[in-house]
Design an enzyme around this catalytic site. Sequence first.
Site, PDB file in Angstrom:
ATOM      1  N   HIS A  17       0.841  -1.203   0.000  1.00  0.00           N
ATOM      2  CA  HIS A  17       0.000   0.000   0.000  1.00  0.00           C
ATOM      3  C   HIS A  17       0.876   1.254   0.000  1.00  0.00           C
ATOM      4  CE1 HIS A  17      -3.137  -2.537   2.318  1.00  0.00           C
ATOM      5  NE2 HIS A  17      -3.633  -2.334   1.112  1.00  0.00           N
ATOM      6  N   LYS A  41     -17.954  -5.103   7.995  1.00  0.00           N
ATOM      7  CA  LYS A  41     -16.715  -5.864   8.010  1.00  0.00           C
ATOM      8  C   LYS A  41     -16.077  -5.775   9.391  1.00  0.00           C
ATOM      9  CE  LYS A  41     -12.473  -6.304   5.308  1.00  0.00           C
ATOM     10  NZ  LYS A  41     -11.670  -5.702   4.250  1.00  0.00           N
ATOM     11  N   ARG A  90      -1.997  -6.294  -8.191  1.00  0.00           N
ATOM     12  CA  ARG A  90      -0.976  -7.301  -7.878  1.00  0.00           C
ATOM     13  C   ARG A  90      -0.961  -8.424  -8.910  1.00  0.00           C
ATOM     14  NH1 ARG A  90      -3.358  -8.549  -2.096  1.00  0.00           N
ATOM     15  NH2 ARG A  90      -5.087  -8.630  -3.524  1.00  0.00           N
ATOM     16  N   SER A 127      -3.486  -7.348   3.195  1.00  0.00           N
ATOM     17  CA  SER A 127      -3.709  -7.118   4.628  1.00  0.00           C
ATOM     18  C   SER A 127      -4.192  -8.389   5.325  1.00  0.00           C
ATOM     19  CB  SER A 127      -4.736  -6.002   4.832  1.00  0.00           C
ATOM     20  OG  SER A 127      -4.229  -4.782   4.383  1.00  0.00           O
TER      21      SER A 127
END
Length: 158
Positions: A17, A41, A90, A127
């Site tokens: 990040h 979440k 990614r 993460s």
Amino acid sequence: MRRVVCPGSFDPITNGHLDIIGRAARLYDEVTVAVLINVEKSSLFTVDERIEVLRTVTKDFPNVNVRKFHGLLVDFCRQNDIPAIVKGIRVVSDFDYELQMAQLNYRLSGVETLFMPTNPEYSFLSSSRVKEIARYGGDVSGLVPDLVHKLLIERLRG
């Protein structure tokens, strides 16, 4: 002034990040790191904790500011006169998902999305993977900023 937003949950922020934020900061006059408030979440760190960490680890970039948002990212962009979103990619599956979001965001608002390939050094990072490794006692130093490493150990291992 050229503005862009780097959105995410950043729970926690990784070096991947930070790489994208730093690269965007070199290209744009102002980079807003927008931390998503997602009440559905379950997060390891509160939104305010994530904002504080992000402000600390981006302090060397004077053109980066950190804010929280709730709702549609394109609404946040319109309200803050930000014409573009920067997303790190990614792997191909990231692109697949992000392309659909980019097209939808453009259709809704005209906000552009710019894709930045992740530095190969961080292409495997997420993460959720970092949290899992740390939760089971694995070493995540070098994958996250030092401050985040310290906070992860405190939060997960007591």
